[in-house]
Structures are given as C-alpha cells and as structure tokens.
Design a protein around this motif. Sequence first.
Motif, PDB file in Angstrom:
ATOM      1  N   GLY A  91       0.711  -1.058  -0.020  1.00  0.00           N
ATOM      2  CA  GLY A  91       0.045  -0.012   0.115  1.00  0.00           C
ATOM      3  C   GLY A  91       0.840   1.386   0.074  1.00  0.00           C
ATOM      4  N   MET A  92       0.274   2.285  -0.269  1.00  0.00           N
ATOM      5  CA  MET A  92       0.706   3.858  -0.019  1.00  0.00           C
ATOM      6  C   MET A  92      -0.086   4.695   0.161  1.00  0.00           C
ATOM      7  N   LEU A  93       0.208   5.511   1.392  1.00  0.00           N
ATOM      8  CA  LEU A  93      -0.725   6.589   1.921  1.00  0.00           C
ATOM      9  C   LEU A  93      -0.108   7.746   1.706  1.00  0.00           C
ATOM     10  N   TYR A  94      -0.948   9.025   1.653  1.00  0.00           N
ATOM     11  CA  TYR A  94      -0.419  10.219   1.272  1.00  0.00           C
ATOM     12  C   TYR A  94      -1.109  11.186   1.871  1.00  0.00           C
ATOM     13  N   ARG A  95      -0.696  12.383   2.327  1.00  0.00           N
ATOM     14  CA  ARG A  95      -1.305  13.562   2.884  1.00  0.00           C
ATOM     15  C   ARG A  95      -2.066  14.253   1.727  1.00  0.00           C
ATOM     16  N   PRO A  96      -3.378  14.367   1.231  1.00  0.00           N
ATOM     17  CA  PRO A  96      -3.480  15.139  -0.098  1.00  0.00           C
ATOM     18  C   PRO A  96      -3.869  16.768   0.529  1.00  0.00           C
ATOM     19  N   ASP A  97      -3.494  17.108   1.620  1.00  0.00           N
ATOM     20  CA  ASP A  97      -3.507  18.511   1.970  1.00  0.00           C
ATOM     21  C   ASP A  97      -1.894  18.916   2.028  1.00  0.00           C
ATOM     22  N   ARG A  98      -1.069  18.035   1.709  1.00  0.00           N
ATOM     23  CA  ARG A  98       0.244  18.571   1.595  1.00  0.00           C
ATOM     24  C   ARG A  98       1.223  18.014   0.220  1.00  0.00           C
ATOM     25  N   ILE A  99       0.487  16.949  -0.421  1.00  0.00           N
ATOM     26  CA  ILE A  99       1.310  16.576  -1.748  1.00  0.00           C
ATOM     27  C   ILE A  99       0.251  16.236  -2.329  1.00  0.00           C
ATOM     28  N   ALA A 100       0.757  16.231  -3.758  1.00  0.00           N
ATOM     29  CA  ALA A 100      -0.209  15.586  -5.050  1.00  0.00           C
ATOM     30  C   ALA A 100      -0.382  13.986  -4.822  1.00  0.00           C
ATOM     31  N   ARG A 101      -1.360  13.426  -5.310  1.00  0.00           N
ATOM     32  CA  ARG A 101      -1.125  11.874  -5.213  1.00  0.00           C
ATOM     33  C   ARG A 101      -0.137  11.393  -5.851  1.00  0.00           C
ATOM     34  N   PRO A 102       0.860  10.657  -5.333  1.00  0.00           N
ATOM     35  CA  PRO A 102       2.097  10.109  -5.650  1.00  0.00           C
ATOM     36  C   PRO A 102       2.015   9.095  -6.948  1.00  0.00           C
ATOM     37  N   ALA A 103       0.842   8.194  -6.875  1.00  0.00           N
ATOM     38  CA  ALA A 103       0.579   7.251  -7.726  1.00  0.00           C
ATOM     39  C   ALA A 103      -0.867   6.676  -7.734  1.00  0.00           C
TER      40      ALA A 103
ATOM     41  N   PRO B  72      -5.487   8.193   0.376  1.00  0.00           N
ATOM     42  CA  PRO B  72      -5.213   9.663   1.033  1.00  0.00           C
ATOM     43  C   PRO B  72      -5.303   9.163   2.795  1.00  0.00           C
ATOM     44  N   ILE B  73      -4.385   9.841   3.741  1.00  0.00           N
ATOM     45  CA  ILE B  73      -4.526   9.734   4.966  1.00  0.00           C
ATOM     46  C   ILE B  73      -5.675  10.799   5.532  1.00  0.00           C
ATOM     47  N   HIS B  74      -6.628  10.573   6.008  1.00  0.00           N
ATOM     48  CA  HIS B  74      -7.701  11.365   6.591  1.00  0.00           C
ATOM     49  C   HIS B  74      -7.313  11.615   7.920  1.00  0.00           C
ATOM     50  N   PRO B  75      -7.873  12.823   8.542  1.00  0.00           N
ATOM     51  CA  PRO B  75      -7.808  13.046  10.026  1.00  0.00           C
ATOM     52  C   PRO B  75      -8.431  11.917  10.756  1.00  0.00           C
ATOM     53  N   GLY B  76      -7.997  11.191  11.724  1.00  0.00           N
ATOM     54  CA  GLY B  76      -8.410  10.351  12.413  1.00  0.00           C
ATOM     55  C   GLY B  76      -7.830   8.828  12.121  1.00  0.00           C
ATOM     56  N   ASP B  77      -7.247   8.729  11.033  1.00  0.00           N
ATOM     57  CA  ASP B  77      -6.656   7.537  10.450  1.00  0.00           C
ATOM     58  C   ASP B  77      -5.341   7.127  11.333  1.00  0.00           C
ATOM     59  N   LEU B  78      -5.258   5.886  11.943  1.00  0.00           N
ATOM     60  CA  LEU B  78      -4.134   5.543  12.975  1.00  0.00           C
ATOM     61  C   LEU B  78      -3.782   4.179  12.632  1.00  0.00           C
ATOM     62  N   TRP B  79      -2.497   3.798  13.109  1.00  0.00           N
ATOM     63  CA  TRP B  79      -2.241   2.296  13.168  1.00  0.00           C
ATOM     64  C   TRP B  79      -1.802   1.940  14.385  1.00  0.00           C
ATOM     65  N   SER B  80      -2.773   0.538  14.430  1.00  0.00           N
ATOM     66  CA  SER B  80      -2.545   0.090  15.891  1.00  0.00           C
ATOM     67  C   SER B  80      -1.285  -0.803  16.158  1.00  0.00           C
TER      68      SER B  80
ATOM     69  N   LEU C 215      -1.239   8.550  12.119  1.00  0.00           N
ATOM     70  CA  LEU C 215      -0.894   8.683  10.278  1.00  0.00           C
ATOM     71  C   LEU C 215      -0.764  10.120  10.194  1.00  0.00           C
ATOM     72  N   ARG C 216      -1.714  10.694  10.474  1.00  0.00           N
ATOM     73  CA  ARG C 216      -1.781  12.404  10.028  1.00  0.00           C
ATOM     74  C   ARG C 216      -1.047  13.040  10.932  1.00  0.00           C
ATOM     75  N   ARG C 217       0.193  13.321  10.936  1.00  0.00           N
ATOM     76  CA  ARG C 217       1.194  13.902  11.729  1.00  0.00           C
ATOM     77  C   ARG C 217       1.384  15.428  11.774  1.00  0.00           C
ATOM     78  N   ALA C 218       1.743  16.048  12.516  1.00  0.00           N
ATOM     79  CA  ALA C 218       2.096  17.512  12.358  1.00  0.00           C
ATOM     80  C   ALA C 218       3.253  17.778  11.543  1.00  0.00           C
ATOM     81  N   ASP C 219       4.288  16.785  11.813  1.00  0.00           N
ATOM     82  CA  ASP C 219       5.605  16.951  11.181  1.00  0.00           C
ATOM     83  C   ASP C 219       5.441  16.328   9.812  1.00  0.00           C
ATOM     84  N   PRO C 220       6.379  16.367   8.865  1.00  0.00           N
ATOM     85  CA  PRO C 220       6.008  15.820   7.508  1.00  0.00           C
ATOM     86  C   PRO C 220       6.422  14.368   7.245  1.00  0.00           C
ATOM     87  N   LEU C 221       6.982  13.669   8.340  1.00  0.00           N
ATOM     88  CA  LEU C 221       7.499  12.547   8.375  1.00  0.00           C
ATOM     89  C   LEU C 221       6.561  11.482   7.671  1.00  0.00           C
TER      90      LEU C 221
END
Length: 164
Positions: A49-61, A66-74, A97-103
């Motif tokens: 899989g591939m996840l991305y922040r649509p508010d920060r970058i264009a869809r890479p593939a 998209p990573i939405h607010p409230g998306d987490l990884w257990s 998954l939706r972090r304040a930093d760009p990681l």
Amino acid sequence: MTADDLVLTPRGLRFQGRTYPCTIGKGGCTGHKREGDGATPRGVHGIVGMLYRPDRIARPAAWAKPIHPGDLWSDDPRHEEYNMMVRAPYPHSHERLRRADPLYDLVILTDWNWPYAVKGRGSAIFLHQFRRPGYPTEGCIALRRDHLLSLAPRIGYKTRLIVP
C-alpha cells in the motif's frame, strides 16, 4: 532480485540502478523482530500500500490512498486489530498517521507481519521521510523527501523491499 526491487545496501536503498541515502531502525537489522525493539526486519517484504497527505502533496501514484484526520495504526499486540490501520477514537496503543511533522506525508506500506499479525512480532514497517540524515527510525526505512517522492510513482505491488 530485479531492478524494480528496493534493496537495502550499506550505502543506501538501491532502486532501478540508483542508490538513495536512507536510515534504518535504531536497533539495526534483525532476523528476530519484536515490538518496540527499534530494529528493521531482515527479509523480502512485499509492497502492499501507499498512503499520502492530500493536503500536503499531490497523489504520488494512482493506487495511493489519502490519509484522513483520525487515521491511526494499531501497535498494541494485545488487541485484535494489531498492525492494522484503524480510526479514531481508538483506545488502544497506536500511532497517528496524520502527523503535524512531514514524516508521514507519504508512507509506503510493507507486508511485514501483515495481514495476519503475530502478536509481539512488530507492527508496520514503512518507507517514509526521514527527520534528518543519519537519524534512525523505530524500525522503518526513511529517505529524503525528494527521493521518496521520486520513488513513489515508479513502484507498485510487484516491487519488493529486500533487507539482507
């Protein structure tokens, strides 16, 4: 190995004839991964899989989600959704998954201990952006932002991450 494999080498991550500087887990590489050990697991790992922040970058593939607010990884080995993407509110141990930093602006998911997680064997191994050169991860492989963004459109479900 093929040219379309991502191969970890002492010099970096090799892909399609080029080597990209990267960082690995603070625990080095291991053949016996455990939750919280900070190590990068050895082996051949599929890209799932591939996840991305649509508010920060264009869809890479085209297949990136998209990573939405409230998306987490257990990352709670005591819970049945261990090593799975979950949604807030989620009362068990997790990583945002939706972090304040760009990681995690772009996250490439591997099949490490997924989809049928062995409890305690370690949660997600991602490819993501690094904090700075040489700064280790908790077990993931991290790259410079521009390198990660250039790799993303060229990888697919047949790409493998090889950690010797």
